[in-house]
Design a protein around this motif. Structure first.
Motif, PDB file in Angstrom:
ATOM      1  N   ARG A  49      63.426 -13.165 -20.304  1.00 33.80           N
ATOM      2  CA  ARG A  49      64.717 -13.332 -20.996  1.00 33.80           C
ATOM      3  C   ARG A  49      64.509 -14.000 -22.348  1.00 33.80           C
ATOM      4  NH1 ARG A  49      66.450 -14.970 -15.888  1.00 33.80           N
ATOM      5  NH2 ARG A  49      66.564 -17.156 -16.500  1.00 33.80           N
ATOM      6  N   VAL A  50      63.675 -15.017 -22.353  1.00 34.67           N
ATOM      7  CA  VAL A  50      63.382 -15.730 -23.597  1.00 34.67           C
ATOM      8  C   VAL A  50      62.712 -14.793 -24.597  1.00 34.67           C
ATOM      9  CG1 VAL A  50      61.929 -17.525 -24.604  1.00 34.67           C
ATOM     10  CG2 VAL A  50      63.232 -18.004 -22.526  1.00 34.67           C
ATOM     11  N   TYR A  51      61.715 -14.085 -24.138  1.00 29.58           N
ATOM     12  CA  TYR A  51      60.954 -13.226 -25.035  1.00 29.58           C
ATOM     13  C   TYR A  51      61.785 -12.039 -25.516  1.00 29.58           C
ATOM     14  CZ  TYR A  51      56.867 -10.882 -26.983  1.00 29.58           C
ATOM     15  OH  TYR A  51      55.973 -10.285 -27.828  1.00 29.58           O
ATOM     16  N   LEU A  52      62.653 -11.543 -24.653  1.00 36.17           N
ATOM     17  CA  LEU A  52      63.557 -10.472 -25.064  1.00 36.17           C
ATOM     18  C   LEU A  52      64.448 -10.943 -26.206  1.00 36.17           C
ATOM     19  CD1 LEU A  52      64.925  -7.713 -24.758  1.00 36.17           C
ATOM     20  CD2 LEU A  52      66.273  -8.670 -22.875  1.00 36.17           C
ATOM     21  N   ARG A  83      50.766  -6.914 -25.434  1.00 34.05           N
ATOM     22  CA  ARG A  83      49.876  -7.810 -24.684  1.00 34.05           C
ATOM     23  C   ARG A  83      50.591  -8.382 -23.455  1.00 34.05           C
ATOM     24  NH1 ARG A  83      44.379  -7.735 -25.448  1.00 34.05           N
ATOM     25  NH2 ARG A  83      44.050  -6.783 -27.485  1.00 34.05           N
ATOM     26  N   TYR A  84      51.825  -8.806 -23.628  1.00 27.75           N
ATOM     27  CA  TYR A  84      52.607  -9.321 -22.506  1.00 27.75           C
ATOM     28  C   TYR A  84      52.931  -8.210 -21.515  1.00 27.75           C
ATOM     29  CZ  TYR A  84      57.043 -10.224 -20.112  1.00 27.75           C
ATOM     30  OH  TYR A  84      58.042 -10.304 -19.177  1.00 27.75           O
ATOM     31  N   ARG A  96      44.387  -8.084 -11.851  1.00 24.31           N
ATOM     32  CA  ARG A  96      44.254  -9.464 -12.321  1.00 24.31           C
ATOM     33  C   ARG A  96      44.582  -9.512 -13.803  1.00 24.31           C
ATOM     34  NH1 ARG A  96      41.144 -13.195  -9.854  1.00 24.31           N
ATOM     35  NH2 ARG A  96      39.937 -13.663 -11.717  1.00 24.31           N
ATOM     36  N   PRO A  97      45.723 -10.069 -14.148  1.00 19.78           N
ATOM     37  CA  PRO A  97      46.054 -10.212 -15.572  1.00 19.78           C
ATOM     38  C   PRO A  97      45.132 -11.241 -16.210  1.00 19.78           C
ATOM     39  CG  PRO A  97      47.651 -11.380 -14.232  1.00 19.78           C
ATOM     40  CD  PRO A  97      46.761 -10.636 -13.280  1.00 19.78           C
ATOM     41  N   PRO A  98      45.143 -11.346 -17.545  1.00 22.20           N
ATOM     42  CA  PRO A  98      44.314 -12.370 -18.203  1.00 22.20           C
ATOM     43  C   PRO A  98      44.578 -13.754 -17.614  1.00 22.20           C
ATOM     44  CG  PRO A  98      45.206 -10.860 -19.821  1.00 22.20           C
ATOM     45  CD  PRO A  98      45.860 -10.504 -18.519  1.00 22.20           C
ATOM     46  N   ALA A  99      43.570 -14.609 -17.670  1.00 20.07           N
ATOM     47  CA  ALA A  99      43.663 -15.949 -17.078  1.00 20.07           C
ATOM     48  C   ALA A  99      44.826 -16.753 -17.637  1.00 20.07           C
ATOM     49  CB  ALA A  99      42.349 -16.698 -17.290  1.00 20.07           C
ATOM     50  N   CYS A 100      45.174 -16.528 -18.907  1.00 19.59           N
ATOM     51  CA  CYS A 100      46.270 -17.284 -19.516  1.00 19.59           C
ATOM     52  C   CYS A 100      47.605 -16.995 -18.839  1.00 19.59           C
ATOM     53  CB  CYS A 100      46.354 -16.975 -21.010  1.00 19.59           C
ATOM     54  SG  CYS A 100      46.684 -15.240 -21.400  1.00 19.59           S
ATOM     55  N   TRP A 101      47.757 -15.803 -18.254  1.00 17.34           N
ATOM     56  CA  TRP A 101      49.012 -15.410 -17.612  1.00 17.34           C
ATOM     57  C   TRP A 101      49.050 -15.705 -16.116  1.00 17.34           C
ATOM     58  CZ3 TRP A 101      53.297 -14.553 -20.080  1.00 17.34           C
ATOM     59  CH2 TRP A 101      53.248 -14.076 -21.396  1.00 17.34           C
ATOM     60  N   ARG A 102      47.899 -15.920 -15.505  1.00 20.80           N
ATOM     61  CA  ARG A 102      47.879 -16.061 -14.046  1.00 20.80           C
ATOM     62  C   ARG A 102      48.720 -17.213 -13.512  1.00 20.80           C
ATOM     63  NH1 ARG A 102      41.556 -15.344 -13.717  1.00 20.80           N
ATOM     64  NH2 ARG A 102      41.497 -13.368 -14.866  1.00 20.80           N
ATOM     65  N   GLY A 122      54.985 -19.379 -20.342  1.00 15.61           N
ATOM     66  CA  GLY A 122      54.870 -18.028 -20.886  1.00 15.61           C
ATOM     67  C   GLY A 122      54.619 -18.043 -22.380  1.00 15.61           C
ATOM     68  N   ILE A 123      55.320 -18.909 -23.086  1.00 18.86           N
ATOM     69  CA  ILE A 123      55.124 -19.021 -24.532  1.00 18.86           C
ATOM     70  C   ILE A 123      53.703 -19.501 -24.829  1.00 18.86           C
ATOM     71  CG2 ILE A 123      55.816 -20.304 -26.597  1.00 18.86           C
ATOM     72  CD1 ILE A 123      58.661 -20.299 -25.466  1.00 18.86           C
ATOM     73  N   ASN A 124      53.215 -20.440 -24.042  1.00 18.21           N
ATOM     74  CA  ASN A 124      51.846 -20.924 -24.223  1.00 18.21           C
ATOM     75  C   ASN A 124      50.840 -19.786 -24.081  1.00 18.21           C
ATOM     76  OD1 ASN A 124      49.495 -22.933 -24.019  1.00 18.21           O
ATOM     77  ND2 ASN A 124      49.457 -22.007 -21.988  1.00 18.21           N
ATOM     78  N   ALA A 125      50.993 -18.959 -23.048  1.00 20.64           N
ATOM     79  CA  ALA A 125      50.067 -17.845 -22.832  1.00 20.64           C
ATOM     80  C   ALA A 125      50.149 -16.836 -23.970  1.00 20.64           C
ATOM     81  CB  ALA A 125      50.379 -17.164 -21.495  1.00 20.64           C
ATOM     82  N   HIS A 126      51.374 -16.541 -24.378  1.00 18.70           N
ATOM     83  CA  HIS A 126      51.575 -15.484 -25.359  1.00 18.70           C
ATOM     84  C   HIS A 126      51.151 -15.914 -26.765  1.00 18.70           C
ATOM     85  CE1 HIS A 126      52.897 -11.527 -26.088  1.00 18.70           C
ATOM     86  NE2 HIS A 126      54.035 -11.804 -26.692  1.00 18.70           N
TER      87      HIS A 126
END
Length: 240
Positions: A49-52, A83-84, A96-102, A122-126
């Motif tokens: 929702r935030v990213y949208l 990427r997201y 397995r998604p990237p480690a930043c998203w797990r 989520g913002i941190n990963a992205h």
């Protein structure tokens, strides 16, 4: 608190060319489709929702002509979003998604994690991981150097900073977060989108310089991915 496993391989570049690159509108529609498929309390849904809202706002600003180089802005925004969306698709398919998203996918239904934590993780990963790789993807797609994207990068960053402030206001769970002794205040207050954005730009420039040294670039990307994942795991510490 769980552990982040190291990536077994660096994320594969998103294969996008001018002929097949999706439009910003198509990306927005995909995010809207995800929104309708998840319950509102789901942690990934909170971030979506935030990213949208971020992507829709960027689209409006691009349409108003606020970005001098429209092509660069749209390409960067779309490849950034990809990427997201790729991480989501991987998780949905059981991969397995990237480690930043797990951490976000692993804790998405944890009752002790607050919506603000989901959004910030989520913002941190992205920003911490995906943005640097998206800059490199964009340079390859447009056949340009990172300095040519600096204007678009800064404009996108300004929108993200404004929306981060709105996120913190909208998702604050109550007046307890205003208390200086609240540990969650300290935890999330120690992370800065501005610093993460600056680090992403530096990482993108380094990755671009290392493009002819693929082994070194892969190692750098893997360590970036793992480090950002560890920060995300800390952000998702459950609270009573």
């Amino acid at each position: 608190m769980g552990q982040i496993e190291q990536s077994t391989a660096a994320p594969v570049p998103v294969p996008v060319t001018d002929a097949v690159r999706p439009s910003l509108g198509a990306v927005v529609e995909r995010m809207r489709g995800l929104r309708s498929g998840w319950p509102a309390t789901d942690g990934v849904a909170v971030f979506n929702r935030v990213y949208l809202s971020v992507t829709e706002e960027l689209g409006r600003r691009i349409d108003r002509g606020e970005f001098p180089d429209r092509r660069a802005a749209v390409t960067l925004d779309v490849l950034f979003a990809e990427r997201y969306l790729s991480a989501v698709a991987t998780a949905v398919e059981g991969g397995r998604p990237p480690a930043c998203w797990r951490p976000l996918f692993q804790h998405r239904r944890h009752p002790g994690v607050r919506p603000l934590q989901f959004a910030m993780a989520g913002i941190n990963a992205h920003i911490g991981h995906d943005l640097a790789l998206a800059v490199v993807d964009t340079c390859r797609t447009l056949d340009c150097e990172p300095p040519h994207l600096e204007g678009a990068f800064e404009h996108v960053g300004e929108v993200l900073t404004l929306l981060e402030e709105r996120i913190r206001e909208d998702l604050m769970p109550g007046p307890d977060l205003l208390e200086i002794a609240d540990p969650l205040t300290h935890l999330l207050g120690s992370w800065s989108l501005e610093r993460a954005r600056d680090a992403a730009w530096s990482a993108a420039r380094l990755l671009w310089r290392m493009r002819e040294l693929p082994g070194l670039a892969d190692e750098f990307t893997e360590r970036l991915d793992t480090g950002v994942g560890l920060v995300g795991l800390c952000m998702l510490t459950p609270w009573p």
